[in-house]
Enzyme design. Structure first.
Site, PDB file in Angstrom:
ATOM      1  N   SER A 117       0.821  -1.206   0.000  1.00 26.80           N
ATOM      2  CA  SER A 117       0.000   0.000   0.000  1.00 26.80           C
ATOM      3  C   SER A 117       0.861   1.264   0.000  1.00 26.80           C
ATOM      4  CB  SER A 117      -0.915   0.025   1.232  1.00 26.80           C
ATOM      5  OG  SER A 117      -1.932  -0.933   1.108  1.00 26.80           O
ATOM      6  N   GLN A 118       0.278   2.322  -0.519  1.00 22.62           N
ATOM      7  CA  GLN A 118       0.885   3.653  -0.455  1.00 22.62           C
ATOM      8  C   GLN A 118       1.134   3.999   1.021  1.00 22.62           C
ATOM      9  OE1 GLN A 118      -1.791   6.483  -2.151  1.00 22.62           O
ATOM     10  NE2 GLN A 118      -0.530   8.261  -1.667  1.00 22.62           N
TER      11      GLN A 118
END
Length: 218
Positions: free
Chosen positions: A68-69
């Protein structure tokens, strides 16, 4: 996956810049920001991504999954309001980056991965041995881990079509779940609090996650 486990001054400097970026986007919890600063994100990516590991973006990790970011990791973690020794159920281990951020905050993390290859890779990932407060499971996230509940907190790191009732059952009264919900291109982040009778749902920003799927994938 070919990993680099060297944490250089350059990497530490890039992490500080990443923390500044995440703070500018609205993350206020200093404990969360410190965890992002302390966890070497490049350890969780193939060494081919070394030069971009601290860009605030999601990257592929294989099996159709992503890491994930960092902003998304920080956002979900902040919403969870982690306290030391919280018992946290994570649905979707992926690279284990989110699990380590939670563990760095002092949580006891029980994390489920449905992709056997990713689960096996994490078992061989030497860095994770530093975190005995993370327990790894291969299974179906929709079913949770009833044997190990109830949990103080639940975090879902994939796009859920709905709030899974089995996960609500495994939460303590007063416990919180952070989950992105929707089948479309964007999902709305929700925070669900379990009450004596029913649940309370709060609605937050939109994000984009890979879909949460039923069953296990060998």
């Amino acid at each position: 996956m070919r990993r680099s486990l060297e944490d250089s001054y350059r990497h530490k400097g890039l992490r500080k810049k990443l923390v500044d970026t995440v703070r500018e986007k609205g993350i206020k919890d200093e404990n969360v920001l410190e965890a992002i600063n302390n966890v070497p994100r490049h350890f969780f990516l193939d060494s081919a991504f070394l030069d971009v590991a601290y860009v605030d973006k999601a990257f592929p990790i294989g099996e159709g999954q992503t890491i994930s970011q960092p902003y998304t990791v920080a956002y979900q973690t902040e919403l969870l309001q982690i306290q030391k020794n919280d018992k946290v159920l994570e649905i979707g281990t992926g690279s284990a980056y989110q699990a380590v951020v939670l563990a760095a905050l002092g949580a006891k993390v029980f994390t489920i991965e449905r992709q056997k290859k990713l689960f096996d890779e994490n078992k061989l990932f030497v860095y994770l041995k530093q975190y005995p407060n993370i327990k790894f499971f291969y299974g179906d996230g929709f079913q949770g881990l009833p044997t190990y509940g109830p949990f103080d907190k639940v975090i879902v790191t994939a796009a859920a079509p709905e709030i899974p009732p089995r996960l609500i059952e495994q939460m303590k009264v007063g416990g919180k779940m952070v989950i992105p919900v929707n089948n479309g291109a964007a999902q709305q982040m929700r925070r669900v609090t379990k009450l004596e009778q029913g649940i309370e749902v709060e609605y937050f920003d939109n994000f984009s996650f890979v879909p949460m799927l039923q069953g296990k994938n060998a």
